[in-house]
Design an enzyme around this catalytic site. Structure first.
Site, PDB file in Angstrom:
ATOM      1  N   LYS A  48       0.820  -1.222   0.000  1.00 47.72           N
ATOM      2  CA  LYS A  48       0.000   0.000   0.000  1.00 47.72           C
ATOM      3  C   LYS A  48       0.843   1.257   0.000  1.00 47.72           C
ATOM      4  CE  LYS A  48      -1.155   0.434   4.948  1.00 47.72           C
ATOM      5  NZ  LYS A  48      -2.261   0.603   5.869  1.00 47.72           N
ATOM      6  N   ALA A  59      13.520  -1.678  12.021  1.00 50.01           N
ATOM      7  CA  ALA A  59      14.049  -2.562  13.074  1.00 50.01           C
ATOM      8  C   ALA A  59      15.483  -2.171  13.411  1.00 50.01           C
ATOM      9  CB  ALA A  59      13.975  -4.017  12.618  1.00 50.01           C
ATOM     10  N   GLU A 127      19.974  -9.171  24.036  1.00 52.25           N
ATOM     11  CA  GLU A 127      18.743  -8.441  24.359  1.00 52.25           C
ATOM     12  C   GLU A 127      18.008  -9.225  25.444  1.00 52.25           C
ATOM     13  OE1 GLU A 127      17.628  -5.872  20.425  1.00 52.25           O
ATOM     14  OE2 GLU A 127      16.859  -7.904  20.473  1.00 52.25           O
ATOM     15  N   HIS A 244       6.834  -2.405  23.867  1.00 62.88           N
ATOM     16  CA  HIS A 244       8.287  -2.283  23.995  1.00 62.88           C
ATOM     17  C   HIS A 244       8.558  -1.368  25.180  1.00 62.88           C
ATOM     18  CE1 HIS A 244      12.480  -1.542  23.217  1.00 62.88           C
ATOM     19  NE2 HIS A 244      12.468  -2.492  22.295  1.00 62.88           N
ATOM     20  N   ARG A 290      10.731  -8.630  27.740  1.00 59.30           N
ATOM     21  CA  ARG A 290      10.184  -7.270  27.686  1.00 59.30           C
ATOM     22  C   ARG A 290       8.796  -7.099  28.300  1.00 59.30           C
ATOM     23  NH1 ARG A 290      10.547  -6.530  21.191  1.00 59.30           N
ATOM     24  NH2 ARG A 290      12.704  -6.290  21.737  1.00 59.30           N
ATOM     25  N   HIS A 351       4.197  -2.279  20.364  1.00 55.03           N
ATOM     26  CA  HIS A 351       5.317  -2.598  19.457  1.00 55.03           C
ATOM     27  C   HIS A 351       5.029  -3.756  18.510  1.00 55.03           C
ATOM     28  CE1 HIS A 351       9.464  -2.760  18.202  1.00 55.03           C
ATOM     29  NE2 HIS A 351       9.658  -3.967  18.689  1.00 55.03           N
ATOM     30  N   ARG A 386       6.742 -12.245  22.681  1.00 51.69           N
ATOM     31  CA  ARG A 386       7.815 -12.548  21.715  1.00 51.69           C
ATOM     32  C   ARG A 386       9.189 -12.247  22.301  1.00 51.69           C
ATOM     33  NH1 ARG A 386      10.654  -9.338  18.084  1.00 51.69           N
ATOM     34  NH2 ARG A 386       9.309  -7.557  18.508  1.00 51.69           N
ATOM     35  N   LEU A 392      12.356 -10.690  12.923  1.00 48.83           N
ATOM     36  CA  LEU A 392      12.963 -10.711  11.589  1.00 48.83           C
ATOM     37  C   LEU A 392      13.241 -12.162  11.180  1.00 48.83           C
ATOM     38  CD1 LEU A 392      15.449  -7.658  11.648  1.00 48.83           C
ATOM     39  CD2 LEU A 392      13.177  -7.763  10.656  1.00 48.83           C
TER      40      LEU A 392
HETATM   41  C1  SIN Z   1      14.696  -3.529  19.617  1.00 48.69           C
HETATM   42  O1  SIN Z   1      15.676  -3.204  18.954  1.00 48.69           O
HETATM   43  O2  SIN Z   1      14.631  -3.360  20.830  1.00 48.69           O
HETATM   44  C2  SIN Z   1      13.524  -4.122  18.922  1.00 48.69           C
HETATM   45  C3  SIN Z   1      13.836  -5.468  18.460  1.00 48.69           C
HETATM   46  C4  SIN Z   1      12.607  -6.321  18.408  1.00 48.69           C
HETATM   47  O3  SIN Z   1      11.495  -5.840  18.539  1.00 48.69           O
HETATM   48  O4  SIN Z   1      12.764  -7.529  18.302  1.00 48.69           O
END
Ligand code: SIN
Length: 538
Positions: A48, A59, A127, A244, A290, A351, A386, A392
Protein backbone atom coordinates in the site's frame (compact mmCIF):
# COMPACT_ATOMS: atom_id res chain seq x y z
CA UNK A 1 -23.85 -14.60 4.47
CA UNK A 2 -20.81 -16.53 3.19
CA UNK A 3 -18.88 -13.61 1.82
CA UNK A 4 -18.05 -10.33 3.42
CA UNK A 5 -16.33 -7.46 1.63
CA UNK A 6 -15.76 -3.83 2.52
CA UNK A 7 -17.01 -2.59 -0.83
CA UNK A 8 -19.77 -3.55 -3.18
CA UNK A 9 -17.82 -3.81 -6.41
CA UNK A 10 -18.90 -5.30 -9.68
CA UNK A 11 -16.17 -7.86 -10.19
CA UNK A 12 -16.89 -8.19 -13.90
CA UNK A 13 -16.15 -4.56 -14.56
CA UNK A 14 -12.87 -3.90 -12.85
CA UNK A 15 -9.56 -4.50 -14.65
CA UNK A 16 -7.67 -7.61 -13.61
CA UNK A 17 -4.20 -9.07 -13.40
CA UNK A 18 -3.35 -12.76 -13.09
CA UNK A 19 0.07 -13.60 -11.64
CA UNK A 20 0.67 -17.14 -10.37
CA UNK A 21 1.25 -15.87 -6.85
CA UNK A 22 0.29 -12.59 -5.25
CA UNK A 23 2.19 -11.52 -2.14
CA UNK A 24 0.72 -8.68 -0.08
CA UNK A 25 3.18 -6.69 2.01
CA UNK A 26 6.58 -5.06 1.82
CA UNK A 27 8.74 -6.19 4.73
CA UNK A 28 11.19 -9.05 5.20
CA UNK A 29 8.38 -11.65 5.23
CA UNK A 30 6.81 -10.48 1.98
CA UNK A 31 10.15 -10.29 0.23
CA UNK A 32 11.25 -13.72 1.49
CA UNK A 33 7.96 -15.20 0.27
CA UNK A 34 8.23 -13.50 -3.11
CA UNK A 35 11.80 -14.67 -3.66
CA UNK A 36 10.93 -18.28 -2.73
CA UNK A 37 7.82 -18.40 -4.95
CA UNK A 38 9.59 -16.71 -7.86
CA UNK A 39 11.90 -19.69 -8.32
CA UNK A 40 9.34 -21.08 -10.75
CA UNK A 41 6.29 -18.80 -10.78
CA UNK A 42 5.32 -15.29 -11.73
CA UNK A 43 4.94 -13.23 -8.57
CA UNK A 44 3.23 -9.90 -7.99
CA UNK A 45 4.21 -8.08 -4.80
CA UNK A 46 1.56 -5.57 -3.77
CA UNK A 47 2.10 -2.94 -1.10
CA UNK A 48 0.00 0.00 0.00
CA UNK A 49 2.99 2.27 0.34
CA UNK A 50 6.56 1.72 -0.84
CA UNK A 51 8.87 -1.23 -0.32
CA UNK A 52 10.73 0.88 2.25
CA UNK A 53 7.70 1.51 4.45
CA UNK A 54 7.48 -1.48 6.78
CA UNK A 55 8.30 -2.42 10.35
CA UNK A 56 11.32 -4.27 8.97
CA UNK A 57 12.89 -1.06 7.70
CA UNK A 58 12.79 0.50 11.17
CA UNK A 59 14.05 -2.56 13.07
CA UNK A 60 17.06 -1.56 15.11
CA UNK A 61 18.11 -4.38 17.42
CA UNK A 62 18.64 -7.14 14.90
CA UNK A 63 17.98 -10.70 14.02
CA UNK A 64 18.40 -13.53 16.51
CA UNK A 65 20.04 -16.74 15.25
CA UNK A 66 22.12 -19.39 16.97
CA UNK A 67 25.30 -18.76 15.01
CA UNK A 68 27.72 -17.66 17.73
CA UNK A 69 30.35 -20.09 19.04
CA UNK A 70 28.96 -21.97 22.05
CA UNK A 71 25.33 -21.22 21.15
CA UNK A 72 22.86 -23.72 19.72
CA UNK A 73 19.30 -23.85 18.31
CA UNK A 74 18.38 -25.76 21.47
CA UNK A 75 19.45 -22.76 23.63
CA UNK A 76 17.51 -20.42 21.38
CA UNK A 77 14.46 -22.71 21.61
CA UNK A 78 14.66 -22.71 25.40
CA UNK A 79 14.83 -18.90 25.65
CA UNK A 80 11.94 -18.48 23.19
CA UNK A 81 9.74 -20.91 25.14
CA UNK A 82 10.50 -19.19 28.46
CA UNK A 83 9.64 -15.73 27.05
CA UNK A 84 6.45 -17.15 25.46
CA UNK A 85 5.08 -18.00 28.94
CA UNK A 86 3.67 -21.44 28.15
CA UNK A 87 1.82 -20.58 24.97
CA UNK A 88 4.42 -21.24 22.27
CA UNK A 89 3.93 -24.10 19.86
CA UNK A 90 7.15 -26.05 20.33
CA UNK A 91 7.20 -27.52 16.80
CA UNK A 92 6.92 -24.05 15.27
CA UNK A 93 9.67 -22.68 17.50
CA UNK A 94 11.87 -25.65 16.67
CA UNK A 95 11.40 -24.95 12.98
CA UNK A 96 12.25 -21.27 13.54
CA UNK A 97 15.45 -21.86 15.46
CA UNK A 98 16.75 -24.77 13.37
CA UNK A 99 16.05 -23.31 9.91
CA UNK A 100 16.83 -19.75 11.02
CA UNK A 101 20.64 -19.91 10.94
CA UNK A 102 20.66 -21.12 7.29
CA UNK A 103 18.29 -18.31 6.26
CA UNK A 104 20.52 -15.75 7.97
CA UNK A 105 23.61 -17.21 6.28
CA UNK A 106 21.77 -16.82 2.98
CA UNK A 107 21.22 -13.13 3.79
CA UNK A 108 24.94 -12.82 4.45
CA UNK A 109 25.75 -14.55 1.15
CA UNK A 110 23.41 -12.13 -0.62
CA UNK A 111 25.51 -9.27 0.70
CA UNK A 112 23.70 -7.97 3.79
CA UNK A 113 26.37 -6.01 5.67
CA UNK A 114 26.06 -7.47 9.18
CA UNK A 115 28.51 -5.94 11.64
CA UNK A 116 31.67 -7.91 12.39
CA UNK A 117 34.30 -7.99 15.08
CA UNK A 118 36.83 -9.01 12.45
CA UNK A 119 36.73 -10.19 8.84
CA UNK A 120 36.01 -13.75 9.97
CA UNK A 121 33.94 -13.04 13.05
CA UNK A 122 30.38 -11.74 13.16
CA UNK A 123 29.46 -9.37 16.00
CA UNK A 124 26.60 -10.47 18.27
CA UNK A 125 24.71 -8.48 20.87
CA UNK A 126 22.37 -9.37 23.70
CA UNK A 127 18.74 -8.44 24.36
CA UNK A 128 16.23 -9.20 27.09
CA UNK A 129 15.38 -12.87 27.63
CA UNK A 130 18.36 -14.21 25.63
CA UNK A 131 20.80 -16.41 27.53
CA UNK A 132 23.46 -15.94 24.85
CA UNK A 133 24.81 -13.12 22.69
CA UNK A 134 23.03 -14.14 19.46
CA UNK A 135 21.61 -10.96 17.91
CA UNK A 136 23.20 -9.96 14.61
CA UNK A 137 23.03 -6.31 13.68
CA UNK A 138 24.01 -4.14 10.74
CA UNK A 139 25.32 -0.58 10.55
CA UNK A 140 25.11 -0.46 14.34
CA UNK A 141 21.41 0.01 14.98
CA UNK A 142 20.10 0.16 11.40
CA UNK A 143 19.67 -3.59 10.91
CA UNK A 144 16.24 -3.52 9.29
CA UNK A 145 17.23 -0.82 6.86
CA UNK A 146 20.34 -2.76 5.78
CA UNK A 147 18.38 -5.98 5.25
CA UNK A 148 15.43 -4.33 3.52
CA UNK A 149 17.66 -2.32 1.19
CA UNK A 150 19.51 -5.43 -0.01
CA UNK A 151 16.34 -7.51 -0.34
CA UNK A 152 14.46 -4.77 -2.19
CA UNK A 153 17.33 -4.63 -4.67
CA UNK A 154 16.98 -8.38 -5.27
CA UNK A 155 13.25 -8.03 -5.77
CA UNK A 156 13.70 -5.30 -8.36
CA UNK A 157 16.31 -7.35 -10.22
CA UNK A 158 14.29 -10.59 -10.25
CA UNK A 159 12.82 -11.41 -13.68
CA UNK A 160 9.79 -13.26 -12.22
CA UNK A 161 8.77 -10.56 -9.73
CA UNK A 162 6.74 -7.42 -10.43
CA UNK A 163 6.02 -4.82 -7.77
CA UNK A 164 2.87 -2.75 -7.40
CA UNK A 165 3.54 0.01 -4.89
CA UNK A 166 0.81 2.36 -3.62
CA UNK A 167 -1.88 -0.30 -4.01
CA UNK A 168 -4.02 -0.89 -0.95
CA UNK A 169 -5.35 -4.41 -0.29
CA UNK A 170 -9.06 -3.68 0.11
CA UNK A 171 -10.03 -7.31 0.49
CA UNK A 172 -9.11 -10.85 -0.34
CA UNK A 173 -11.02 -12.25 -3.26
CA UNK A 174 -12.78 -15.15 -1.63
CA UNK A 175 -15.73 -17.43 -1.87
CA UNK A 176 -16.82 -20.49 0.12
CA UNK A 177 -13.58 -20.77 2.07
CA UNK A 178 -11.26 -20.44 -0.94
CA UNK A 179 -9.05 -17.46 -1.68
CA UNK A 180 -8.63 -16.43 -5.33
CA UNK A 181 -6.40 -13.36 -4.90
CA UNK A 182 -7.22 -9.83 -3.86
CA UNK A 183 -8.88 -6.55 -4.69
CA UNK A 184 -6.52 -3.58 -4.72
CA UNK A 185 -7.15 0.14 -4.73
CA UNK A 186 -4.63 2.21 -6.65
CA UNK A 187 -3.95 4.81 -3.97
CA UNK A 188 -2.81 7.49 -6.40
CA UNK A 189 -5.06 6.76 -9.38
CA UNK A 190 -8.19 5.85 -7.38
CA UNK A 191 -8.92 2.77 -9.54
CA UNK A 192 -9.75 -0.72 -8.32
CA UNK A 193 -7.91 -3.76 -9.59
CA UNK A 194 -8.81 -7.44 -9.33
CA UNK A 195 -5.74 -9.64 -8.90
CA UNK A 196 -6.52 -13.30 -9.42
CA UNK A 197 -3.80 -15.74 -8.36
CA UNK A 198 -3.33 -19.44 -7.82
CA UNK A 199 -1.98 -18.68 -4.36
CA UNK A 200 -2.07 -15.62 -2.11
CA UNK A 201 0.45 -14.81 0.59
CA UNK A 202 -0.50 -12.35 3.29
CA UNK A 203 2.55 -10.62 4.77
CA UNK A 204 1.06 -7.29 5.72
CA UNK A 205 2.60 -6.99 9.18
CA UNK A 206 0.98 -5.70 12.34
CA UNK A 207 -1.53 -3.26 13.75
CA UNK A 208 0.44 -0.90 16.00
CA UNK A 209 -1.57 2.11 14.83
CA UNK A 210 -4.57 0.79 16.74
CA UNK A 211 -2.79 2.20 19.83
CA UNK A 212 -2.19 5.87 20.55
CA UNK A 213 1.50 5.32 21.28
CA UNK A 214 3.36 2.91 19.05
CA UNK A 215 6.78 2.30 17.59
CA UNK A 216 5.14 1.16 14.34
CA UNK A 217 4.97 3.26 11.15
CA UNK A 218 1.69 4.80 9.97
CA UNK A 219 0.99 1.93 7.56
CA UNK A 220 0.45 -0.67 10.32
CA UNK A 221 -3.34 -0.62 10.54
CA UNK A 222 -4.07 -4.35 10.74
CA UNK A 223 -5.34 -4.55 7.14
CA UNK A 224 -4.21 -8.13 6.59
CA UNK A 225 -5.65 -9.48 9.83
CA UNK A 226 -8.99 -7.78 9.20
CA UNK A 227 -9.18 -8.90 5.56
CA UNK A 228 -8.36 -12.51 6.45
CA UNK A 229 -10.97 -12.46 9.21
CA UNK A 230 -13.59 -11.15 6.75
CA UNK A 231 -12.58 -13.93 4.35
CA UNK A 232 -13.34 -16.52 7.04
CA UNK A 233 -9.87 -17.26 8.45
CA UNK A 234 -9.43 -18.05 12.12
CA UNK A 235 -7.52 -15.47 14.14
CA UNK A 236 -5.99 -16.26 17.50
CA UNK A 237 -4.15 -14.75 20.48
CA UNK A 238 -5.24 -11.20 19.63
CA UNK A 239 -5.03 -10.26 23.31
CA UNK A 240 -1.26 -10.63 23.23
CA UNK A 241 0.05 -7.22 22.25
CA UNK A 242 3.67 -6.56 23.07
CA UNK A 243 4.68 -3.24 24.57
CA UNK A 244 8.29 -2.28 23.99
CA UNK A 245 9.64 -1.01 27.31
CA UNK A 246 11.86 1.80 26.10
CA UNK A 247 10.26 4.21 23.66
CA UNK A 248 11.31 7.86 23.66
CA UNK A 249 8.84 9.95 25.62
CA UNK A 250 9.21 13.64 24.87
CA UNK A 251 6.31 15.98 24.23
CA UNK A 252 5.94 16.47 20.50
CA UNK A 253 8.59 13.91 19.53
CA UNK A 254 7.85 10.80 17.49
CA UNK A 255 7.54 7.69 19.68
CA UNK A 256 10.96 6.54 18.64
CA UNK A 257 12.24 3.12 19.71
CA UNK A 258 15.37 3.05 21.83
CA UNK A 259 16.57 -0.47 21.11
CA UNK A 260 16.69 -3.16 23.73
CA UNK A 261 20.24 -3.73 22.51
CA UNK A 262 21.13 -0.55 24.41
CA UNK A 263 20.43 -2.46 27.61
CA UNK A 264 22.12 -5.48 26.06
CA UNK A 265 25.30 -3.38 25.89
CA UNK A 266 24.90 -2.35 29.55
CA UNK A 267 22.48 0.62 29.79
CA UNK A 268 20.53 0.98 33.04
CA UNK A 269 16.89 1.81 33.66
CA UNK A 270 16.41 4.47 36.34
CA UNK A 271 13.27 5.75 38.00
CA UNK A 272 12.46 9.41 38.79
CA UNK A 273 14.61 9.21 41.92
CA UNK A 274 17.57 8.01 39.86
CA UNK A 275 17.35 4.49 41.32
CA UNK A 276 17.87 1.26 39.41
CA UNK A 277 14.60 -0.54 40.01
CA UNK A 278 14.50 -3.61 37.78
CA UNK A 279 16.04 -6.10 40.23
CA UNK A 280 13.14 -5.37 42.60
CA UNK A 281 10.87 -6.91 39.93
CA UNK A 282 12.98 -9.68 38.40
CA UNK A 283 16.37 -11.21 39.13
CA UNK A 284 17.31 -10.81 35.45
CA UNK A 285 17.19 -7.06 36.05
CA UNK A 286 17.33 -4.73 33.04
CA UNK A 287 17.51 -7.75 30.73
CA UNK A 288 14.36 -9.56 31.80
CA UNK A 289 11.93 -10.38 28.93
CA UNK A 290 10.18 -7.27 27.69
CA UNK A 291 6.73 -8.00 29.12
CA UNK A 292 8.32 -8.09 32.58
CA UNK A 293 10.29 -4.87 31.97
CA UNK A 294 7.27 -3.02 30.53
CA UNK A 295 5.14 -3.95 33.54
CA UNK A 296 7.89 -2.94 35.95
CA UNK A 297 8.20 0.46 34.27
CA UNK A 298 4.44 0.89 34.34
CA UNK A 299 4.32 0.06 38.02
CA UNK A 300 7.26 2.38 38.76
CA UNK A 301 5.54 5.21 36.89
CA UNK A 302 2.33 4.65 38.83
CA UNK A 303 4.01 4.53 42.21
CA UNK A 304 6.07 7.69 41.62
CA UNK A 305 3.34 9.51 39.66
CA UNK A 306 5.82 10.01 36.81
CA UNK A 307 5.09 9.95 33.09
CA UNK A 308 8.29 8.07 32.26
CA UNK A 309 11.46 6.44 33.51
CA UNK A 310 14.97 6.93 32.12
CA UNK A 311 17.65 5.00 30.28
CA UNK A 312 21.18 5.88 31.26
CA UNK A 313 24.32 5.04 29.29
CA UNK A 314 26.56 7.61 30.96
CA UNK A 315 28.73 4.88 32.52
CA UNK A 316 29.44 3.25 29.12
CA UNK A 317 32.17 4.06 26.59
CA UNK A 318 31.10 6.97 24.33
CA UNK A 319 33.06 5.37 21.48
CA UNK A 320 31.10 2.11 21.80
CA UNK A 321 27.83 4.08 21.90
CA UNK A 322 28.73 6.06 18.79
CA UNK A 323 29.65 2.90 16.87
CA UNK A 324 26.78 0.74 18.02
CA UNK A 325 23.90 3.21 18.07
CA UNK A 326 24.46 5.87 15.42
CA UNK A 327 20.77 6.13 14.46
CA UNK A 328 19.54 6.51 18.03
CA UNK A 329 22.33 8.99 18.80
CA UNK A 330 21.45 11.11 15.77
CA UNK A 331 17.72 11.06 16.42
CA UNK A 332 18.08 12.03 20.07
CA UNK A 333 20.47 14.82 19.17
CA UNK A 334 17.62 16.46 17.19
CA UNK A 335 15.84 16.88 20.51
CA UNK A 336 18.91 18.16 22.33
CA UNK A 337 19.66 14.85 24.08
CA UNK A 338 23.12 13.27 24.17
CA UNK A 339 22.86 9.47 24.38
CA UNK A 340 26.39 9.23 25.81
CA UNK A 341 25.65 11.57 28.76
CA UNK A 342 21.98 12.41 29.27
CA UNK A 343 19.24 10.41 30.92
CA UNK A 344 16.83 9.47 28.12
CA UNK A 345 13.10 9.69 29.01
CA UNK A 346 11.35 6.48 27.96
CA UNK A 347 8.17 4.53 28.58
CA UNK A 348 6.44 1.51 27.05
CA UNK A 349 4.50 1.75 23.79
CA UNK A 350 2.76 -0.76 21.56
CA UNK A 351 5.32 -2.60 19.46
CA UNK A 352 4.21 -6.01 18.18
CA UNK A 353 1.17 -8.27 17.83
CA UNK A 354 1.90 -11.84 18.89
CA UNK A 355 -1.48 -13.07 17.66
CA UNK A 356 -2.97 -12.90 14.20
CA UNK A 357 -4.22 -15.17 11.44
CA UNK A 358 -3.80 -18.75 12.60
CA UNK A 359 -1.33 -20.71 10.48
CA UNK A 360 0.18 -24.17 10.54
CA UNK A 361 3.83 -25.20 10.16
CA UNK A 362 3.57 -24.64 6.40
CA UNK A 363 2.14 -21.11 6.76
CA UNK A 364 -1.32 -22.29 5.66
CA UNK A 365 -4.40 -20.53 6.99
CA UNK A 366 -7.76 -22.28 7.17
CA UNK A 367 -8.86 -20.51 3.99
CA UNK A 368 -7.74 -22.60 1.04
CA UNK A 369 -4.98 -21.08 -1.15
CA UNK A 370 -4.30 -18.38 1.44
CA UNK A 371 -0.97 -18.37 3.28
CA UNK A 372 0.12 -15.94 5.97
CA UNK A 373 3.45 -15.29 7.63
CA UNK A 374 5.26 -12.77 9.79
CA UNK A 375 3.44 -10.44 12.17
CA UNK A 376 0.06 -10.80 10.46
CA UNK A 377 0.16 -14.53 11.25
CA UNK A 378 0.12 -16.54 14.42
CA UNK A 379 1.82 -19.92 14.17
CA UNK A 380 2.66 -20.15 17.84
CA UNK A 381 6.32 -19.11 17.81
CA UNK A 382 5.86 -16.06 20.01
CA UNK A 383 3.38 -17.44 22.53
CA UNK A 384 2.26 -14.82 25.03
CA UNK A 385 5.38 -12.69 24.64
CA UNK A 386 7.82 -12.55 21.72
CA UNK A 387 11.50 -12.94 22.48
CA UNK A 388 13.42 -9.87 21.29
CA UNK A 389 14.74 -9.99 17.71
CA UNK A 390 12.82 -13.16 16.83
CA UNK A 391 10.53 -11.26 14.45
CA UNK A 392 12.96 -10.71 11.59
CA UNK A 393 13.88 -14.40 11.87
CA UNK A 394 10.19 -15.29 11.79
CA UNK A 395 9.83 -13.28 8.58
CA UNK A 396 12.82 -14.99 6.99
CA UNK A 397 11.84 -18.56 7.91
CA UNK A 398 8.05 -18.50 7.61
CA UNK A 399 7.99 -15.97 4.76
CA UNK A 400 10.22 -18.36 2.81
CA UNK A 401 7.98 -21.29 3.79
CA UNK A 402 4.84 -19.44 2.66
CA UNK A 403 6.50 -18.68 -0.68
CA UNK A 404 7.58 -22.30 -1.11
CA UNK A 405 4.08 -23.60 -0.40
CA UNK A 406 2.51 -20.99 -2.69
CA UNK A 407 4.85 -22.11 -5.44
CA UNK A 408 3.65 -25.72 -5.04
CA UNK A 409 0.07 -24.56 -5.63
CA UNK A 410 1.12 -22.34 -8.50
CA UNK A 411 2.55 -25.35 -10.28
CA UNK A 412 -0.98 -26.76 -10.51
CA UNK A 413 -3.92 -25.39 -12.46
CA UNK A 414 -5.61 -22.02 -11.92
CA UNK A 415 -9.00 -22.05 -10.19
CA UNK A 416 -11.28 -19.33 -11.51
CA UNK A 417 -13.08 -16.93 -9.26
CA UNK A 418 -16.82 -17.48 -9.54
CA UNK A 419 -17.49 -14.15 -11.21
CA UNK A 420 -20.38 -12.95 -9.09
CA UNK A 421 -21.20 -9.45 -8.04
CA UNK A 422 -20.39 -9.00 -4.38
CA UNK A 423 -23.21 -7.67 -2.26
CA UNK A 424 -22.32 -7.04 1.34
CA UNK A 425 -25.35 -6.81 3.61
CA UNK A 426 -24.82 -3.24 4.69
CA UNK A 427 -26.67 0.00 4.79
CA UNK A 428 -25.63 1.99 1.71
CA UNK A 429 -26.56 5.42 3.01
CA UNK A 430 -23.63 7.72 3.53
CA UNK A 431 -23.33 9.88 6.60
CA UNK A 432 -20.98 12.76 7.33
CA UNK A 433 -18.11 11.12 9.20
CA UNK A 434 -14.87 12.64 10.46
CA UNK A 435 -12.59 9.66 9.89
CA UNK A 436 -9.60 11.26 11.67
CA UNK A 437 -11.72 11.92 14.74
CA UNK A 438 -12.96 8.32 14.98
CA UNK A 439 -9.43 7.08 14.39
CA UNK A 440 -8.02 9.23 17.22
CA UNK A 441 -10.85 8.20 19.57
CA UNK A 442 -10.32 4.53 18.73
CA UNK A 443 -6.58 4.76 19.45
CA UNK A 444 -7.22 6.37 22.83
CA UNK A 445 -9.93 3.89 23.74
CA UNK A 446 -7.80 0.85 22.89
CA UNK A 447 -4.79 2.29 24.75
CA UNK A 448 -6.88 2.92 27.87
CA UNK A 449 -8.70 -0.41 27.87
CA UNK A 450 -6.29 -2.93 26.33
CA UNK A 451 -2.95 -1.52 27.46
CA UNK A 452 -0.44 -3.00 29.86
CA UNK A 453 -2.97 -3.55 32.66
CA UNK A 454 -6.57 -4.59 31.88
CA UNK A 455 -9.80 -5.24 33.75
CA UNK A 456 -13.33 -6.42 33.09
CA UNK A 457 -15.17 -3.14 33.55
CA UNK A 458 -12.91 -0.97 31.39
CA UNK A 459 -12.85 -3.53 28.62
CA UNK A 460 -16.59 -4.16 28.71
CA UNK A 461 -17.23 -0.42 28.34
CA UNK A 462 -14.66 -0.18 25.55
CA UNK A 463 -16.20 -3.08 23.64
CA UNK A 464 -19.64 -1.52 23.89
CA UNK A 465 -18.24 1.68 22.41
CA UNK A 466 -16.40 -0.15 19.63
CA UNK A 467 -19.53 -2.14 18.78
CA UNK A 468 -21.51 1.09 18.71
CA UNK A 469 -19.02 2.75 16.35
CA UNK A 470 -19.28 -0.34 14.18
CA UNK A 471 -22.93 0.48 13.42
CA UNK A 472 -22.04 3.52 11.39
CA UNK A 473 -18.36 3.01 10.49
CA UNK A 474 -19.02 -0.28 8.69
CA UNK A 475 -22.09 1.15 7.00
CA UNK A 476 -19.88 3.46 4.95
CA UNK A 477 -18.52 2.43 1.55
CA UNK A 478 -15.20 4.25 1.80
CA UNK A 479 -13.20 4.78 -1.36
CA UNK A 480 -10.33 6.36 0.56
CA UNK A 481 -7.45 4.51 2.18
CA UNK A 482 -8.01 6.38 5.47
CA UNK A 483 -11.62 5.18 5.66
CA UNK A 484 -10.77 1.60 4.70
CA UNK A 485 -7.95 1.58 7.25
CA UNK A 486 -10.34 2.81 9.92
CA UNK A 487 -12.66 -0.12 9.25
CA UNK A 488 -9.72 -2.52 9.57
CA UNK A 489 -8.49 -0.84 12.76
CA UNK A 490 -11.95 -1.11 14.25
CA UNK A 491 -12.14 -4.82 13.40
CA UNK A 492 -8.73 -5.43 15.00
CA UNK A 493 -9.59 -3.36 18.06
CA UNK A 494 -12.73 -5.44 18.60
CA UNK A 495 -10.74 -8.66 18.31
CA UNK A 496 -8.07 -7.45 20.76
CA UNK A 497 -10.61 -6.39 23.37
CA UNK A 498 -12.76 -9.49 22.88
CA UNK A 499 -9.68 -11.71 23.28
CA UNK A 500 -8.51 -9.81 26.35
CA UNK A 501 -11.97 -10.06 27.94
CA UNK A 502 -12.22 -13.75 27.24
CA UNK A 503 -8.81 -14.66 28.71
CA UNK A 504 -9.50 -14.57 32.44
CA UNK A 505 -5.91 -14.86 33.64
CA UNK A 506 -2.61 -13.00 33.35
CA UNK A 507 0.07 -14.42 31.07
CA UNK A 508 2.98 -12.84 29.20
CA UNK A 509 1.94 -9.54 27.69
CA UNK A 510 -1.69 -9.95 28.81
CA UNK A 511 -2.08 -8.73 32.38
CA UNK A 512 -5.45 -8.42 34.15
CA UNK A 513 -5.80 -6.68 37.49
CA UNK A 514 -8.92 -8.77 38.19
CA UNK A 515 -7.23 -12.07 37.27
CA UNK A 516 -3.60 -11.48 38.30
CA UNK A 517 -2.46 -15.12 38.21
CA UNK A 518 -1.56 -17.45 35.37
CA UNK A 519 -4.15 -20.20 35.17
CA UNK A 520 -2.68 -23.14 33.27
CA UNK A 521 -5.57 -25.43 34.15
CA UNK A 522 -8.07 -23.30 32.21
CA UNK A 523 -6.10 -21.03 29.91
CA UNK A 524 -3.00 -22.79 28.61
CA UNK A 525 -4.67 -22.62 25.23
CA UNK A 526 -5.31 -20.18 22.40
CA UNK A 527 -8.30 -17.86 22.22
CA UNK A 528 -9.61 -18.08 18.65
CA UNK A 529 -12.20 -16.15 16.67
CA UNK A 530 -13.91 -16.84 13.38
CA UNK A 531 -16.35 -14.49 11.68
CA UNK A 532 -18.98 -17.21 11.29
CA UNK A 533 -19.09 -17.60 15.10
CA UNK A 534 -20.07 -13.94 15.52
CA UNK A 535 -22.74 -14.33 12.88
CA UNK A 536 -24.16 -17.24 14.84
CA UNK A 537 -24.22 -14.92 17.84
CA UNK A 538 -21.31 -16.47 19.78
C1 SIN B 1 14.70 -3.53 19.62
O1 SIN B 1 15.68 -3.20 18.95
O2 SIN B 1 14.63 -3.36 20.83
C2 SIN B 1 13.52 -4.12 18.92
C3 SIN B 1 13.84 -5.47 18.46
C4 SIN B 1 12.61 -6.32 18.41
O3 SIN B 1 11.50 -5.84 18.54
O4 SIN B 1 12.76 -7.53 18.30
Amino acid sequence: MNEQYLLDLDMRRIPSLAPDVVVIGSGITAISAALAAAENASVLLVTKSSLKESNTFYAQGGVAAALAPGDSPENHLKDTLVAGAGLCDEDSVRKLVTLGPARVKELIDWGTPFDRESKEKLAFTLEGGHGHRRILHANGDATGQAIETRLAQMIHEHPNISVLENHFAVDLLHMDGVCYGMIALDVKGGRFLKIEAKATVLATGGLGQVYRETTNPDVTTGDGMAAAFRAGATVQDMEFVQFHPTVLYLAGAKRFLVSEAVRGEGAHLLNQKGERFMTRYDERGDLAPRDVVSRAIYSEMRSTGATNVYLSLAHLSPKMIQERFPTILKTLRQYGLDLTKDKIPVRPACHYMMGGVRTDLEARTDVQRLFAAGEVASCGIHGANRLASNSLLDGLVFGHEAGRQALKLAECSQPTFPDKRVRPMRNKETIPLDVDDVRASLKSLVSRSAGILRDLETMTNALQMLDFWQNYVYAEEFQSVKGLELQNMLACAQLIVRGALKREESRGAHQRSDFPNTDDANWKKHVTFKRSEFERGA
